[in-house]
Design a protein around this motif. Structure first.
Motif, PDB file in Angstrom:
ATOM      1  N   ALA A  25      16.863 -27.699 -19.353  1.00 18.46           N
ATOM      2  CA  ALA A  25      17.640 -28.903 -19.651  1.00 18.46           C
ATOM      3  C   ALA A  25      18.520 -28.680 -20.883  1.00 18.46           C
ATOM      4  O   ALA A  25      19.679 -29.110 -20.912  1.00 18.46           O
ATOM      5  CB  ALA A  25      16.719 -30.096 -19.850  1.00 18.46           C
ATOM      6  N   ASP A  26      17.974 -28.010 -21.895  1.00 21.20           N
ATOM      7  CA  ASP A  26      18.774 -27.678 -23.079  1.00 21.20           C
ATOM      8  C   ASP A  26      19.984 -26.826 -22.693  1.00 21.20           C
ATOM      9  O   ASP A  26      21.100 -27.054 -23.156  1.00 21.20           O
ATOM     10  CB  ASP A  26      17.932 -26.907 -24.102  1.00 21.20           C
ATOM     11  CG  ASP A  26      17.193 -27.809 -25.067  1.00 21.20           C
ATOM     12  OD1 ASP A  26      17.617 -28.967 -25.249  1.00 21.20           O
ATOM     13  OD2 ASP A  26      16.198 -27.339 -25.645  1.00 21.20           O
ATOM     14  N   GLU A  27      19.744 -25.858 -21.844  1.00 16.85           N
ATOM     15  CA  GLU A  27      20.816 -24.968 -21.401  1.00 16.85           C
ATOM     16  C   GLU A  27      21.889 -25.733 -20.620  1.00 16.85           C
ATOM     17  O   GLU A  27      23.090 -25.522 -20.810  1.00 16.85           O
ATOM     18  CB  GLU A  27      20.237 -23.852 -20.538  1.00 16.85           C
ATOM     19  CG  GLU A  27      21.215 -22.754 -20.221  1.00 16.85           C
ATOM     20  CD  GLU A  27      20.557 -21.603 -19.479  1.00 16.85           C
ATOM     21  OE1 GLU A  27      21.270 -20.957 -18.696  1.00 16.85           O
ATOM     22  OE2 GLU A  27      19.355 -21.360 -19.683  1.00 16.85           O
ATOM     23  N   ILE A  28      21.461 -26.634 -19.760  1.00 19.73           N
ATOM     24  CA  ILE A  28      22.415 -27.445 -18.978  1.00 19.73           C
ATOM     25  C   ILE A  28      23.247 -28.318 -19.909  1.00 19.73           C
ATOM     26  O   ILE A  28      24.467 -28.459 -19.735  1.00 19.73           O
ATOM     27  CB  ILE A  28      21.674 -28.301 -17.934  1.00 19.73           C
ATOM     28  CG1 ILE A  28      21.126 -27.404 -16.824  1.00 19.73           C
ATOM     29  CG2 ILE A  28      22.583 -29.369 -17.347  1.00 19.73           C
ATOM     30  CD1 ILE A  28      20.169 -28.103 -15.882  1.00 19.73           C
ATOM     31  N   LEU A  29      22.598 -28.910 -20.909  1.00 17.49           N
ATOM     32  CA  LEU A  29      23.347 -29.746 -21.860  1.00 17.49           C
ATOM     33  C   LEU A  29      24.383 -28.932 -22.623  1.00 17.49           C
ATOM     34  O   LEU A  29      25.504 -29.385 -22.833  1.00 17.49           O
ATOM     35  CB  LEU A  29      22.380 -30.426 -22.830  1.00 17.49           C
ATOM     36  CG  LEU A  29      21.629 -31.628 -22.292  1.00 17.49           C
ATOM     37  CD1 LEU A  29      20.601 -32.113 -23.303  1.00 17.49           C
ATOM     38  CD2 LEU A  29      22.584 -32.748 -21.938  1.00 17.49           C
ATOM     39  N   ARG A  30      24.010 -27.747 -23.049  1.00 17.28           N
ATOM     40  CA  ARG A  30      24.982 -26.900 -23.766  1.00 17.28           C
ATOM     41  C   ARG A  30      26.138 -26.504 -22.851  1.00 17.28           C
ATOM     42  O   ARG A  30      27.292 -26.488 -23.267  1.00 17.28           O
ATOM     43  CB  ARG A  30      24.282 -25.658 -24.315  1.00 17.28           C
ATOM     44  CG  ARG A  30      23.506 -25.911 -25.592  1.00 17.28           C
ATOM     45  CD  ARG A  30      23.097 -24.603 -26.254  1.00 17.28           C
ATOM     46  NE  ARG A  30      22.187 -23.816 -25.431  1.00 17.28           N
ATOM     47  CZ  ARG A  30      20.866 -23.944 -25.424  1.00 17.28           C
ATOM     48  NH1 ARG A  30      20.292 -24.837 -26.188  1.00 17.28           N
ATOM     49  NH2 ARG A  30      20.122 -23.178 -24.654  1.00 17.28           N
ATOM     50  N   ALA A  31      25.826 -26.187 -21.599  1.00 12.99           N
ATOM     51  CA  ALA A  31      26.870 -25.764 -20.659  1.00 12.99           C
ATOM     52  C   ALA A  31      27.813 -26.903 -20.304  1.00 12.99           C
ATOM     53  O   ALA A  31      28.989 -26.689 -20.041  1.00 12.99           O
ATOM     54  CB  ALA A  31      26.233 -25.193 -19.388  1.00 12.99           C
ATOM     55  N   SER A  32      27.307 -28.137 -20.318  1.00 12.44           N
ATOM     56  CA  SER A  32      28.143 -29.278 -19.928  1.00 12.44           C
ATOM     57  C   SER A  32      28.835 -29.925 -21.123  1.00 12.44           C
ATOM     58  O   SER A  32      29.515 -30.937 -20.962  1.00 12.44           O
ATOM     59  CB  SER A  32      27.291 -30.321 -19.195  1.00 12.44           C
ATOM     60  OG  SER A  32      26.361 -30.908 -20.085  1.00 12.44           O
ATOM     61  N   ALA A  33      28.695 -29.356 -22.295  1.00 13.06           N
ATOM     62  CA  ALA A  33      29.286 -29.949 -23.504  1.00 13.06           C
ATOM     63  C   ALA A  33      30.807 -30.042 -23.411  1.00 13.06           C
ATOM     64  O   ALA A  33      31.410 -30.951 -23.979  1.00 13.06           O
ATOM     65  CB  ALA A  33      28.880 -29.141 -24.732  1.00 13.06           C
ATOM     66  N   SER A  34      31.432 -29.130 -22.684  1.00 16.01           N
ATOM     67  CA  SER A  34      32.897 -29.130 -22.613  1.00 16.01           C
ATOM     68  C   SER A  34      33.432 -30.101 -21.560  1.00 16.01           C
ATOM     69  O   SER A  34      34.637 -30.354 -21.524  1.00 16.01           O
ATOM     70  CB  SER A  34      33.389 -27.708 -22.305  1.00 16.01           C
ATOM     71  OG  SER A  34      32.913 -27.315 -21.036  1.00 16.01           O
ATOM     72  N   LEU A  35      32.572 -30.637 -20.718  1.00 16.23           N
ATOM     73  CA  LEU A  35      33.021 -31.587 -19.701  1.00 16.23           C
ATOM     74  C   LEU A  35      33.364 -32.924 -20.343  1.00 16.23           C
ATOM     75  O   LEU A  35      32.686 -33.382 -21.250  1.00 16.23           O
ATOM     76  CB  LEU A  35      31.941 -31.789 -18.637  1.00 16.23           C
ATOM     77  CG  LEU A  35      31.544 -30.567 -17.821  1.00 16.23           C
ATOM     78  CD1 LEU A  35      30.416 -30.910 -16.878  1.00 16.23           C
ATOM     79  CD2 LEU A  35      32.739 -30.021 -17.049  1.00 16.23           C
ATOM     80  N   ALA A  36      34.408 -33.542 -19.844  1.00 19.22           N
ATOM     81  CA  ALA A  36      34.852 -34.811 -20.410  1.00 19.22           C
ATOM     82  C   ALA A  36      34.637 -35.926 -19.387  1.00 19.22           C
ATOM     83  O   ALA A  36      34.412 -35.673 -18.209  1.00 19.22           O
ATOM     84  CB  ALA A  36      36.322 -34.728 -20.800  1.00 19.22           C
ATOM     85  N   GLY A  37      34.724 -37.143 -19.858  1.00 18.93           N
ATOM     86  CA  GLY A  37      34.592 -38.289 -18.963  1.00 18.93           C
ATOM     87  C   GLY A  37      33.475 -39.203 -19.428  1.00 18.93           C
ATOM     88  O   GLY A  37      32.497 -38.774 -20.024  1.00 18.93           O
TER      89      GLY A  37
END
Length: 106
Positions: free
Chosen positions: A26-38
């Motif tokens: 879950a930590d990894e997913i959060l870091r990977a999705s940090a650049s997504l906007a919306g």
């Protein structure tokens, strides 16, 4: 210690291990999705972060309970052996004999 206690301890160890993997993923997913906007993504990230924080707290609690239980079992065993050394030697000898017989038959 009974067999059910031993099995539940193994299950608790497995659960803690599995929770660690989930928290790490879950930590990894959060870091990977940090650049997504919306707005939806932002709300989802906040909810995930809250749940992840809660999961980490529960994981720490579960580990503490597991460690305390293990220490209590070790203390009880140590006390029993000190109070009944000859019984402990007899039990250990009997278990060793049984294991020897079982292994010898294979």
């Amino acid at each position: 210690m009974s067999e059910t206690t031993g099995l539940s301890s193994v299950n608790k160890d497995k659960l803690v291990s599995d929770l660690r993997v989930v928290v790490s993923d879950a930590d990894e997913i959060l870091r990977a999705s940090a650049s997504l906007a919306g707005e939806k993504v932002s709300e989802l990230r906040e909810r995930i972060q809250d749940r992840l924080r809660d999961a980490k707290l529960r994981l720490a609690d579960a580990e503490a309970v597991l460690v305390d239980g293990t220490k209590a079992a070790a203390r009880a065993t140590d006390d029993y052996v000190h109070e009944n050394p000859w019984k402990a030697v007899g039990i250990a000898g009997g278990v060793g004999l049984l294991l020897g017989i079982i292994i010898g038959r294979r």
